[in-house]
Scaffold this active site. Structure first.
Site, mmCIF file in Angstrom:
data_model
loop_
_atom_site.group_PDB
_atom_site.id
_atom_site.type_symbol
_atom_site.label_atom_id
_atom_site.label_comp_id
_atom_site.label_asym_id
_atom_site.label_seq_id
_atom_site.Cartn_x
_atom_site.Cartn_y
_atom_site.Cartn_z
ATOM 1 N N HIS A 374 0.781 -1.152 -0.034
ATOM 2 C CA HIS A 374 -0.064 0.095 0.009
ATOM 3 C C HIS A 374 1.128 1.318 -0.045
ATOM 4 C CE1 HIS A 374 0.277 -1.420 4.277
ATOM 5 N NE2 HIS A 374 0.471 -0.079 4.574
ATOM 6 N N ARG A 480 -10.266 2.703 -3.841
ATOM 7 C CA ARG A 480 -9.710 1.890 -2.888
ATOM 8 C C ARG A 480 -9.991 2.705 -1.551
ATOM 9 N NH1 ARG A 480 -5.254 -0.097 -6.501
ATOM 10 N NH2 ARG A 480 -5.339 -2.224 -6.381
ATOM 11 N N ARG A 516 -15.135 0.896 -3.551
ATOM 12 C CA ARG A 516 -15.042 -0.386 -2.955
ATOM 13 C C ARG A 516 -15.071 -0.192 -1.516
ATOM 14 N NH1 ARG A 516 -9.655 -3.795 -4.041
ATOM 15 N NH2 ARG A 516 -8.874 -2.310 -2.511
ATOM 16 N N GLU A 614 -12.199 -12.269 -6.418
ATOM 17 C CA GLU A 614 -10.796 -12.428 -5.996
ATOM 18 C C GLU A 614 -10.464 -13.381 -5.180
ATOM 19 O OE1 GLU A 614 -9.501 -8.720 -4.169
ATOM 20 O OE2 GLU A 614 -11.149 -8.171 -2.990
ATOM 21 N N ASN A 637 -5.000 -9.433 -8.506
ATOM 22 C CA ASN A 637 -3.854 -9.588 -7.589
ATOM 23 C C ASN A 637 -3.898 -10.219 -6.452
ATOM 24 O OD1 ASN A 637 -3.505 -7.287 -9.000
ATOM 25 N ND2 ASN A 637 -3.581 -5.588 -7.219
ATOM 26 N N ASP A 638 -5.273 -10.314 -5.859
ATOM 27 C CA ASP A 638 -5.477 -11.500 -4.860
ATOM 28 C C ASP A 638 -5.906 -12.946 -5.598
ATOM 29 O OD1 ASP A 638 -5.078 -10.463 -2.090
ATOM 30 O OD2 ASP A 638 -6.792 -8.858 -2.719
ATOM 31 N N ARG A 648 1.604 -12.502 -2.307
ATOM 32 C CA ARG A 648 1.949 -11.258 -3.296
ATOM 33 C C ARG A 648 2.953 -10.441 -2.877
ATOM 34 N NH1 ARG A 648 -3.846 -7.870 -3.422
ATOM 35 N NH2 ARG A 648 -2.649 -5.978 -3.211
ATOM 36 N N CYS A 685 -9.637 -5.059 -12.636
ATOM 37 C CA CYS A 685 -8.958 -3.933 -12.032
ATOM 38 C C CYS A 685 -7.572 -4.341 -11.127
ATOM 39 C CB CYS A 685 -9.795 -3.285 -10.999
ATOM 40 S SG CYS A 685 -10.308 -4.247 -9.526
HETATM 41 C C1 PEP Z 1 -6.784 -7.017 -6.654
HETATM 42 O O1 PEP Z 1 -6.848 -7.725 -5.770
HETATM 43 O O2 PEP Z 1 -6.510 -7.330 -7.619
HETATM 44 C C2 PEP Z 1 -7.311 -5.495 -6.316
HETATM 45 C C3 PEP Z 1 -7.319 -4.666 -7.438
HETATM 46 O O3 PEP Z 1 -7.264 -4.968 -5.201
HETATM 47 P P1 PEP Z 1 -5.954 -4.888 -4.093
HETATM 48 O O4 PEP Z 1 -4.801 -4.850 -5.119
HETATM 49 O O5 PEP Z 1 -6.380 -3.491 -3.514
HETATM 50 O O6 PEP Z 1 -6.159 -5.871 -3.015
HETATM 51 MG MG MG Z 2 -7.588 -7.334 -3.641
#
Ligand code: PEP
Ligand code: MG
Length: 751
Positions: A374, A480, A516, A614, A637-638, A648, A685
């Site tokens: 983050h 976010r 979100r 996700e 991502n998740d 990750r 996303c």
């Molecule tokens: C994801 O998990 O792909 C996502 C967009 O959310 P974040 O990266 O904030 O977990």
């Molecule tokens: Mg995520």
């Protein structure tokens, strides 16, 4: 100059034969490079073999290179590009090798100054053997077929190579290695790191560490006695600094304006706290100790308090104590010295990065080990160039060393030459790129065959809205909302959130906005809430957290609904793992709508309600959940992290985190198919959407909406304009038939 792959494969037997006929190991290795040279029309080739006895890799055979000079330079595993490639799993092709700093060690010793390079790890199974480096004429880059035949050759050779390596180890003693020139450690030149944002920065280094930690002051011996007057002066400076900081942040980050430093200022208004410190000073206690003594009592009061909101105050309070003592002892605030410098730090909290931004730091080098993801997102929003590097390479760098951070490539130059600085000064910032190409951004996003692609923005802070509008994005694909929570030191109230969300809604000028709901936990920890979890990625996070702390959830949803009145509002829940979970969250949302109606407060009565896809558990019930929701937003991502069981944020397993894993591709296809079949919107996303190489697959499976950080718009928009959806569909269908990563990578041509 045609490459003769067939012959080359055929010659493998010849290579094995070469081993038995060679009079010594070097003759064998020389023979090997020569055979490869002939078949791949190379201008240089070198083989580095790793020797575990001496713990280094050194050049053992070559042509087109100055052997005598390069032989003097050895690499430890992980050191320099050669050391790094020892443990790599894939070859690395470098198109502009002469200018690439990682190859600077070899460039002076090349017979021919050509640009194309390939580095190839040599291994037998999981055991690394060495590294091969190859050079070709500029304009004759290494093609996939070359790489494949090299891979076949070297894998066949690995057995022989292992024997060579063992024999060499027997031949050398560790002492012999001591006479060699050590590899010029990059701490005086260049470091290869991981990009965490964009842009470049040049400045002097400042390490960011212990001063901010209160315990440093607890352990400090004060040689000077500080009076009541000194304390009051420090207090005054603290108030002035906080007010100034607040104003600075206000102009930079509208969302934090009224939120972030007010808590500190409020504590300073607490007469009891100040009186108690003054009482101790009047009794003869040195001012810093008086501050710490009273501070300790307050801190334990906050820590033990039943009320969560009171417990949150602890961090604010610690921050404030540090600031007062800093002003008292050093006559300046704890962040003053960072003005326009390059910060080197082992850890960085979101609130730190905000203060850094207010102090106009130029760039950040984050040493691995701290909380990263983050912070990286924030660095992007604040447009601070940031690179993450291995801590052993740089940790002892003295303050005020000139450093250039190139966050576009992840390179860090220490004591860069005037030439390098000049070269970078010509680079454009993202704002300049956008300003210079307004017409391009106003063009519709259509593929070669005329299909419209919706390009939405991922935003984290209100300041991102400006960029999202400038690049003409179709709306916000994911806001976010945890970021206002992350960068603070306590939970924002409904009113504070309402203020922030209104700015986003106003800024987006009627375009759709997807809020979100709070997605904390995992790697997005709040500094003021103790999650106390052994495995936070699988813990009480995201919607699980908000369903547990319903009051926090309701405050947020009410703030969103109020700010989103009369707007194209979409709300989505993160980390949904079952239909029941979605329905429960939706019930809370509906009850907020009802309550706002009863209270007569203006609000959006009919937002679209969707989910982040996700969690893999959703995929098998995707059709069932599609019937309940208004839209899907795919969080790769998740999704990738959970599908492949790979953290990750963990560098050690980064090589397993591969979006091209067949299960990832097939899962994406299922999700998109289900959305199309059930006639609901679907977008993606996760970061996968901002990499050009995945784009043909994503469009090929029917995705027509992408949501990316605005900084990636220039390259993704350009890539969309060059894609033919029909061809992309064919490619996607072929990729979906493959069950091995290597075949997928070959087809997508990314090796
Ligand atoms: C994801 O998990 O792909 C996502 C967009 O959310 P974040 O990266 O904030 O977990
Ligand atoms: Mg995520």
């Amino acid at each position: 100059m045609k490459t003769d792959h067939f012959k080359m494969l055929h010659n493998i037997e010849e290579l094995t034969h070469l081993f038995s006929t060679s009079r010594n190991l070097h003759e064998f290795l020389d023979g090997t490079v020569n055979i490869i040279r002939q078949h791949l029309t190379l201008t240089a080739c070198g083989i580095y073999i790793s020797n575990e006895r001496t713990n280094c890799l050194s050049l053992e055979a070559c042509f087109g290179l100055n052997y005598e000079e390069l032989k003097k330079v050895s690499f430890a595993p992980g050191e320099g590009i050669i050391g790094e490639m020892l443990n790599a799993t894939k070859p690395l092709s470098i198109k502009n090798g002469l200018a690439d700093p990682s190859l600077a060690f070899i460039v002076p010793y090349l017979d021919h100054k050509h640009e194309s390079f390939l580095l190839l790890p040599l291994r037998q199974g999981n055991n690394p053997i060495g590294v091969m480096i190859l050079q070709r004429e500029t304009g004759l880059p290494f093609k996939k077929t070359d790489i494949l035949s090299l891979l076949v050759t070297t894998s066949q050779l690995s057995n022989v190579m292992t024997n060579v390596k063992m024999l060499m180890m027997l031949e050398t003693s560790p002492i012999e290695n001591n006479n060699k020139k050590a590899y010029i450690k990059p701490d005086s030149k260049f470091l290869k790191g991981k990009s965490a944002s964009i842009g470049f920065a040049f400045g002097h280094s400042k390490s960011f560490e212990k001063e901010r930690i209160l315990s440093f002051f607890y352990n400090k011996k004060y040689t000077k006695t500080y009076s009541l007057e000194d304390f009051r002066t420090a207090l005054n400076s603290t108030v002035k600094q906080l007010e100034k900081l607040q104003n600075k942040v206000k102009s930079k980050l509208a969302d934090m304006a009224s939120l972030i430093f007010t808590a500190h200022l409020l504590i300073l208004k607490d007469k009891a706290f100040i009186d108690e410190i003054e009482l101790l000073i009047n009794r003869g206690i040195n001012a810093p100790n008086a501050i710490l003594d009273i501070g300790k009592i307050y801190l334990s009061m906050f820590a033990l308090n039943e009320n969560l909101i009171m417990r949150e105050k602890q961090q604010d309070f610690e921050d404030l104590l540090t600031r007062i003592i800093h002003n008292l002892v050093y006559n300046k605030g704890p962040y003053d010295k960072f003005y326009k410098s390059i910060i080197i730090t082992k850890e960085l909290y979101p609130s730190d990065i905000l203060k850094m931004s207010a102090k106009e730091v130029s760039g950040i080098v984050l040493l691995t080990g701290g909380i990263t993801s983050h912070v990286a997102i924030l660095a992007k929003s604040l447009q601070i160039p940031m690179v993450i590097v291995n801590k052993d390479d740089i940790s002892n760098i003295p303050d005020d060393t000139p450093i250039l951070v190139d966050a576009d490539t992840g390179n860090v130059y220490i004591n860069p030459s005037a030439d390098i600085i000049k070269k970078f000064e010509k680079h454009k910032t993202i704002t300049q790129i956008i300003n210079d190409n307004q017409e391009f951004f106003e063009m519709p996003n259509r593929t070669l065959d005329g299909i419209k692609i919706n390009l939405f923005s991922n935003i984290n802070l209100v300041s991102d809205v400006h960029l999202a509008i400038k690049i003409n994005s179709d709306g916000i694909g994911v806001y976010r909302t945890e970021f206002p929570f992350l960068i603070r030191s306590n939970f924002p109230t409904e009113e504070e959130q309402y203020f922030v969300y209104c700015k986003v809604v106003e800024g987006m000028q009627g375009k759709p906005i997807t809020f979100r709901t709070l997605d904390i936990g995992g790697d997005k920890l709040l500094s003021y809430f103790d999650f106390k979890e052994k495995n936070p990625f699988l813990g009480l996070r995201s919607t699980r957290f908000t369903m547990e702390y319903k009051e926090i959830f309701e405050h947020q949803i009410r703030a969103i609904l109020r700010a989103g009145v009369n707007s194209d509002l979409r709300i989505m829940f993160p980390m949904i793992s079952s239909i029941e979970e979605f329905i429960s969250a939706k019930e809370i949302l509906n009850s907020c709508i009802k309550d706002l109606g009863i209270d007569g407060i203006a609000h959006n009565k009919d937002p679209q309600i969707g989910i982040m896809v996700e969690v893999p558990a959703i995929i098998d019930i995707i059709d069932d959940i599609a019937k309940e929701v208004d839209f899907f937003s795919i969080g790769t991502n998740d999704l990738i992290q959970f599908l492949i069981a790979v953290d990750r944020t963990n560098e050690k397993v980064a090589k397993f985190y591969n979006p091209l894993h067949p299960s990832v591709l097939r899962s994406l296809k299922k999700i998109v198919d289900s959305a199309i079949k059930n006639q609901i919107d679907v977008s993606i996303c996760g970061d996968m959407a901002h990499e050009e190489k995945y784009l043909p697959f994503l469009l090929g499976i029917g995705l027509r909406s992408l949501s990316i950080n605005p900084i990636y718009f220039p390259k993704i928009k350009k890539a969309i304009l060059e894609i033919d959806c029909k061809k992309a569909e064919e490619l996607a269908n072929n990729l979906l038939l493959k069950s091995r990563l290597i075949d997928i990578e070959e087809l997508i041509n990314i090796i």
